[in-house]
Write a protein that holds these residues in place. Structure first.
Motif, PDB file in Angstrom:
ATOM      1  N   UNK A  29       0.838  -1.189   0.000  1.00 43.19           N
ATOM      2  CA  UNK A  29       0.000   0.000   0.000  1.00 43.19           C
ATOM      3  C   UNK A  29       0.884   1.253   0.000  1.00 43.19           C
ATOM      4  N   UNK A  30       2.021   1.179   0.685  1.00 42.68           N
ATOM      5  CA  UNK A  30       2.905   2.356   0.726  1.00 42.68           C
ATOM      6  C   UNK A  30       3.510   2.631  -0.658  1.00 42.68           C
ATOM      7  N   UNK A  31       3.717   1.566  -1.463  1.00 44.38           N
ATOM      8  CA  UNK A  31       4.175   1.758  -2.852  1.00 44.38           C
ATOM      9  C   UNK A  31       3.099   2.454  -3.679  1.00 44.38           C
ATOM     10  N   UNK A  32       1.841   2.043  -3.432  1.00 41.76           N
ATOM     11  CA  UNK A  32       0.717   2.654  -4.163  1.00 41.76           C
ATOM     12  C   UNK A  32       0.652   4.153  -3.855  1.00 41.76           C
ATOM     13  N   UNK A  57      -8.865  -4.388  -2.154  1.00 43.35           N
ATOM     14  CA  UNK A  57      -8.865  -4.593  -0.716  1.00 43.35           C
ATOM     15  C   UNK A  57      -7.405  -4.613  -0.291  1.00 43.35           C
ATOM     16  N   UNK A  58      -6.908  -3.664   0.436  1.00 39.10           N
ATOM     17  CA  UNK A  58      -7.551  -2.437   0.896  1.00 39.10           C
ATOM     18  C   UNK A  58      -7.935  -1.495  -0.248  1.00 39.10           C
ATOM     19  N   UNK A  78     -10.779  12.609  -6.180  1.00 34.02           N
ATOM     20  CA  UNK A  78     -10.131  12.491  -7.487  1.00 34.02           C
ATOM     21  C   UNK A  78     -10.282  11.106  -8.097  1.00 34.02           C
ATOM     22  N   UNK A  79     -10.396  10.081  -7.245  1.00 32.24           N
ATOM     23  CA  UNK A  79     -10.526   8.746  -7.811  1.00 32.24           C
ATOM     24  C   UNK A  79     -10.341   7.671  -6.775  1.00 32.24           C
ATOM     25  N   UNK A  80     -10.426   6.422  -7.245  1.00 30.79           N
ATOM     26  CA  UNK A  80     -10.308   5.268  -6.370  1.00 30.79           C
ATOM     27  C   UNK A  80      -9.032   4.499  -6.658  1.00 30.79           C
ATOM     28  N   UNK A  81      -8.555   3.787  -5.632  1.00 31.39           N
ATOM     29  CA  UNK A  81      -7.333   3.003  -5.797  1.00 31.39           C
ATOM     30  C   UNK A  81      -7.347   1.855  -4.799  1.00 31.39           C
ATOM     31  N   UNK A  82      -6.356   1.001  -4.908  1.00 34.38           N
ATOM     32  CA  UNK A  82      -6.261  -0.077  -3.929  1.00 34.38           C
ATOM     33  C   UNK A  82      -5.410  -1.212  -4.431  1.00 34.38           C
ATOM     34  N   UNK A  83      -5.450  -2.311  -3.653  1.00 38.21           N
ATOM     35  CA  UNK A  83      -4.739  -3.514  -4.064  1.00 38.21           C
ATOM     36  C   UNK A  83      -5.780  -4.492  -4.585  1.00 38.21           C
ATOM     37  N   UNK A  84      -5.566  -4.958  -5.802  1.00 40.15           N
ATOM     38  CA  UNK A  84      -6.562  -5.820  -6.449  1.00 40.15           C
ATOM     39  C   UNK A  84      -6.791  -7.082  -5.607  1.00 40.15           C
ATOM     40  N   UNK A  85      -8.069  -7.440  -5.427  1.00 42.65           N
ATOM     41  CA  UNK A  85      -8.430  -8.622  -4.627  1.00 42.65           C
ATOM     42  C   UNK A  85      -7.743  -9.865  -5.178  1.00 42.65           C
ATOM     43  N   UNK A  86      -7.373 -10.747  -4.291  1.00 40.34           N
ATOM     44  CA  UNK A  86      -6.695 -11.975  -4.719  1.00 40.34           C
ATOM     45  C   UNK A  86      -7.583 -12.827  -5.603  1.00 40.34           C
ATOM     46  N   UNK A  87      -8.904 -12.761  -5.359  1.00 40.89           N
ATOM     47  CA  UNK A  87      -9.828 -13.545  -6.177  1.00 40.89           C
ATOM     48  C   UNK A  87      -9.681 -13.157  -7.651  1.00 40.89           C
ATOM     49  N   UNK A  88      -9.320 -11.894  -7.907  1.00 36.24           N
ATOM     50  CA  UNK A  88      -9.205 -11.417  -9.289  1.00 36.24           C
ATOM     51  C   UNK A  88      -7.840 -11.792  -9.869  1.00 36.24           C
ATOM     52  N   UNK A  89      -6.829 -11.755  -9.028  1.00 39.40           N
ATOM     53  CA  UNK A  89      -5.486 -12.086  -9.507  1.00 39.40           C
ATOM     54  C   UNK A  89      -5.431 -13.563  -9.924  1.00 39.40           C
TER      55      UNK A  89
END
Lengths: 492, 548
Positions: A389-392, A418-419, A434-445
């Motif tokens: 998340x800190x990289x994001x 998620x998050x 401005x917009x949305x962001x996050x870490x893609x859910x594992x279910x999607x990966x």
């Protein structure tokens, strides 16, 4: 004599007096050429220019406020109409001004510390204070000064004295006629030997300009702006954003607008009964009504949805064709392809892979001056090992910093991350989302979920343009262009 | 996302202390919820759509209490395991609205504020999480007037006195005439043509589902004991809703007891109040968030978000409270840990690995084409991709083809299809520019949409239009010639007929014999349709074809 001057004299030499428009038409000269010629001929006494004065009124800032509501004395008079007022109750500056003018105009009198209506005031109560009426008429049409001021000389003078209006006199050319000197000049058609009008090739080559005088231009003569070819302001911003991402080492991605719902929703873990998927929000197509999706992709997604949402997942619903609702559908396609390739060959990519896309997206909105059915989003995705998340946060700060915005992050919910994060900025005391962001859910990966983490974001961009060009009223204005509008836009 | 207003007086009563406006707003945003507005009496908050448990003041107070470490209540259990009554599910309802749950609440002490809040909560939940009662509906009843067992099934056209009504009405009349019937009658109607889904006891109808309750079982501030039914299409969502309601009444200090759902041979006791157990390796949380947390801190952080937790080996093992419908796996818990930690305290960290950036081929060509056109004195326009048949075909004197991309459900009546070419968009721009200086030169480089069989093509086109008293074929040909040089392309032209252009003043643009576009003088009939007053010339080229 310059050819423009010759053209003007040529038209006027039959002795008739013409208006500026008639002269423009008959001489075939452009407006600025014509004005230049007149400015040059008139001081030489070759033509006679008759000017007409027009007057117009300019309202001070204070007066504009009054015109919207009413003059202080009118406001106070209206209150008096409802009953007397204690002087002690009048406090603010506007009320004091009102009081003075009511007294001065004899509309009201003070008796025992109480303000009462005088007979003149009672009369004015019905008709309104004339200065108030005049001010409103002038505010509505400043050009109507002559009409408004006739018969109201005293009132107008009062408004001028009070500094509420400024009378401006402008003079415009009414008619033009040739003089006797002009006639003979036209007949002679001579060029004055010692004055150069237009420099030409032969003069430069033979040096015949030497020892002669150049005719002077009046640099204050109005000239219309040249017509520039140019890019659209939003395109300028899009190009700027593309440069920012490539500078940060991102590769551009692109994908279809017409998609099966699968890529806009299902692959991103949006449940099939999510409100965003209803016909009120999403454009569905009747032709083609459906688009095919890879069976293996479908199977993966079906399994994940049914496990998480405890509801039957329908292939038919996922195959319906739509106009993409967000640029994240493009990210979803790239993510799926890249993870599939990595599964087949773990060296297929050097990680992390950084991608961005600028996508036009669609919402089924009723179009008006505030709403539009399409807008742009910038999407980013970073696929790698052990991303955080800190990289994001770091990457988003870099992107927005380049765009001149200081951002912060707050928790938010989106089905596919998620998050989840919302990107915000403070501007002029207001919080901008401005917009949305996050870490893609594992279910999607999917199959690579244990090895890869995926950072993603999707943000609108038009807002940035509105912050830069304050003359823009809203996003629809950007997509509803006239030539005049485009000519006036600065490059931001 | 749903927006809900919380009753601040009730909130502070549940918290046991008061917060000033600033503190309340700051705590709320720290929990990841955004405050829309705050007044003396209300706090208006935008909630994530996956948190139905927060839709009422009670759930919000619970979260806030935990977050501020003022409560250590993490586990919600029923007051007794003894079911109070049976709800017998009929065979016919299974195809219509199969899921049902229920609960009994004793020692209720409603005042106006808490009753109003609970009712608002159930309505908001049914509206959002319950998809306007399609997926979930909730009914609250006065337990004391109910004669168990209850029956849940599809019935014929019976009658009862609906809530706040004075006389008995037939089911069919309620569906056809009552405002709730008009709003929600369609939900079961789509699955049973003549039948009505109802919940009944020995004395008659408790509720016509999912439409309205009976006046007989009405709940008031004086009601001491409740029965609540939850019905819907999804067992999971209905079960979670019952868990959420049970937790809510437990927080209000009531006793909550189960009921038995009898489904043929199968008897199940509900609400289940199941608490999922998830193990979160601490290193994994640290690695995802990018901060050092440590084993002791992690428990305090999960507690803050309402989880009970213990450390087991290198993991935190958390119990997900029954009222949470959104926690699927450790990733969801990690997000909660990140929120508890505070996004503001997460230090940005640079990804040091590099990659060569780059643009798509289409972007590079589009840029080149746009710069060429701008250099030729044309102004770029940006237009909508959606249009209608009249503008795209009819006004351009074209036959409508058999197949093109059509939109099904636009709320704007003039948007019915995706544009197949760009010139009509540019002619519209010109028609908006009547009062602007002539000549006018504009262009657009963007997508056109076509349907070849059932294959959709989205291709970048370049189109240019010039209008003015002297515009003629040679002017557009001059621009074309220059463009051909600047793009270093081998485009050719041949005389052609195209109904949008004047006969004998139109050329086809080709590359290696393949048609990529047209140029020429726009037909005066087209100009009249668009309300354009001056002669107008245009060209359009399929850039994708140029690149292929």
């Amino acid at each position: 004599m310059h050819k423009y001057e010759a053209a003007v004299l040529g038209v006027l030499k039959d002795g008739k007096s013409l208006t500026l428009d008639q002269l423009a038409e008959r001489s075939g000269l452009k407006r600025d050429a014509l004005l230049w010629a007149i400015e040059s001929l008139s001081p030489q006494g070759l033509i006679k220019v008759t000017k007409a004065e027009t007057e117009s009124a300019e309202l001070s800032e204070e007066a504009k406020g009054y015109a919207k509501n009413s003059l202080p004395e009118q406001a106070l008079l209206d209150r008096l109409g409802k009953g007397t007022i204690k002087i002690a109750a009048l406090k603010d500056e506007r009320e004091m001004i009102g009081l003075q003018w009511l007294k001065r105009k004899g509309y009201a009198v003070i008796k025992d510390g109480v303000l009462e209506l005088a007979p003149a005031g009672a009369k004015a109560l019905g008709a309104g204070v004339p200065e108030d009426r005049i001010l409103k008429e002038l505010a509505a049409d400043p050009g109507a000064f002559r009409k408004v001021s006739s018969g109201n000389k005293n009132s107008v003078e009062e408004l001028v004295k009070r500094g509420l209006i400024l009378v401006k006199k402008t003079s415009a050319v009414e008619s033009l006629a040739i003089t006797k000197e002009g006639m003979s000049a036209a007949a002679a058609g001579r060029e004055e030997g010692d004055v150069i009008d237009a420099l030409d090739k032969s003069m430069i080559a033979r040096g015949t300009w030497q020892g002669r005088r150049f005719k002077k231009y009046d640099v204050n003569v109005p000239v219309e702006a040249a017509d520039a070819g140019r890019l659209h302001p939003l395109r300028g911003l899009i190009n700027e954003i593309k440069d920012i991402y490539t500078d940060l080492g991102f590769r551009e991605m692109s994908g279809p607008i017409i998609e099966p719902a699968f890529w806009s929703f299902d692959s991103l873990f949006v449940p099939q009964d999510h409100p965003a998927r209803t016909v009120m929000d999403t454009f569905y197509l009747s032709n083609p009504a459906n688009l095919s999706v890879d069976k293996a992709e479908m199977r993966k997604v079906k399994k994940a949805h049914e496990k998480a949402y405890h509801e039957k997942w329908s292939e038919a619903v996922a195959s319906q064709s739509i106009l993409r609702t967000h640029g994240t559908s493009v990210s979803a396609r790239y993510l799926s392809q890249i993870t599939n390739e990595l599964t087949a060959n773990k060296n297929a990519y050097q990680l992390p892979v950084k991608l961005f896309g600028i996508s036009r997206v669609f919402r089924n909105e009723n179009i008006d001056f505030k709403h539009l059915e399409n807008f742009y989003q910038m999407d980013g995705i970073i696929i790698g090992h052990r991303l955080t998340l800190s990289n994001l946060f770091d990457m988003l700060i870099r992107v927005y910093d380049s765009l001149g915005l200081k951002v912060r992050f707050v928790p938010a919910y989106f089905p596919f991350v998620e998050p989840g994060v919302e990107i915000q900025a403070e501007k002029d005391g207001k919080t901008l989302e401005l917009g949305g962001a996050g870490m893609i859910r594992r279910e999607i990966v999917g199959a690579q979920r244990r090895k890869l983490t995926v950072l993603a974001w999707g943000c609108g961009i038009e807002r940035i343009l509105l912050l830069r060009d304050k003359s823009l009223a809203g996003i629809p204005e950007l997509y509803n262009n006239s030539v005049g509008w485009a000519r006036k836009r600065p490059l931001v | 996302m749903p927006v809900t207003s919380f009753d601040k007086k009730l909130l502070f009563r549940l918290l046991g202390y008061e917060l000033d406006d600033k503190a309340l707003e700051s705590q709320t945003s720290k929990m990841g919820l955004s405050v829309e507005e705050q007044t003396k009496d209300e706090l208006v908050v935008e909630l994530p759509s996956n948190r139905p448990d927060l839709l009422g003041t009670v759930g919000f107070a619970r979260m806030l209490k935990n977050f501020m470490h003022r409560s250590k209540k993490y586990v919600y259990k029923l007051s007794s395991q003894e079911p109070i009554m049976d709800i017998i599910v009929g065979a016919k309802v299974k195809k219509v609205r199969p899921a049902i749950s229920g609960l009994v609440v004793n020692d209720v002490k409603f005042d106006d504020a808490s009753l109003k809040d609970v009712i608002n909560f159930t309505e908001k939940l049914c509206d959002t999480y319950g998809r306007k009662r399609m997926k979930i509906s909730i009914g609250m009843h006065n337990l004391e007037v109910i004669k168990a067992p209850l029956h849940y099934d599809v019935y014929g056209d019976e009658e009862f006195v609906p809530l706040n009504g004075s006389k008995s009405m037939k089911y069919s009349t309620i569906v056809a005439e009552h405002d709730k019937g008009l709003a929600y009658g369609h939900i079961t109607r789509s699955k049973t043509k003549t039948g009505h889904v109802a919940l009944k006891d020995e004395q008659g109808t408790l509720a016509l589902i999912p439409i309205i309750n009976s006046e007989r079982t009405k709940v008031t501030t004086g009601t001491r004991n409740l029965f609540i039914d939850v019905t819907g299409t999804s067992d999971y969502a209905v079960g979670k809703t019952a868990d959420i309601l049970a937790s809510l009444f437990l927080d209000l200090g009531c006793a909550v007891k189960p009921v038995t759902i009898v489904n043929g041979e199968k008897r199940s006791i509900v609400p289940e109040m199941e608490s999922a157990r998830i193990e979160v390796p601490v290193f994994e949380a640290e690695r995802e968030i990018g901060v050092a947390i440590g084993y002791t801190n992690v428990l305090s952080l999960v507690n803050k978000m309402g989880y009970e937790g213990v450390t087991v080996g290198e993991s935190a093992r958390v119990n997900v409270p029954a009222y949470r419908a959104d926690v699927l796996n450790e990733q969801d818990v990690i997000e909660d840990i990140a929120i508890a930690y505070g996004y503001d305290y997460i230090r940005p960290l640079l990804i040091t690995a590099t990659q060569q950036g780059g643009l798509e081929r289409s972007t590079l060509l589009n840029k080149k084409a746009s710069h060429a056109m701008a250099g030729l004195g044309f102004i770029e326009m940006l237009n909508s991709f959606l249009t209608n048949e009249k503008a795209n075909f009819d006004d351009m004197r074209l036959q409508r083809p058999d197949s093109y991309v059509k939109v099904k459900n636009s709320v704007t009546v003039s948007l019915t299809m995706m544009r197949t070419w760009l010139i009509p968009s540019l002619l519209k721009n010109i028609s908006l520019s009547k009062n602007d200086r002539m000549p006018q030169r504009i262009f657009e480089v963007d997508l056109a949409f076509n349907l070849w069989g059932d294959v959709v093509s989205e291709a970048y086109h370049l189109a240019a239009v010039e209008t003015g008293p002297k515009a003629n074929f040679n002017d557009i040909k001059a621009s074309f010639n220059s463009l051909n040089t600047l793009l270093d392309s081998d485009l050719e032209i041949q005389a052609a007929d195209n109904p949008s252009f004047i006969e004998g003043r139109c050329a086809r643009i080709t590359l290696g014999g393949k048609t990529l576009g047209f140029m020429g003088e726009i037909h005066p009939e087209v100009l009249s349709k668009f309300g354009i007053e001056e002669p107008t010339i245009a060209l359009e080229i399929d850039l994708a074809g140029l690149q292929a």
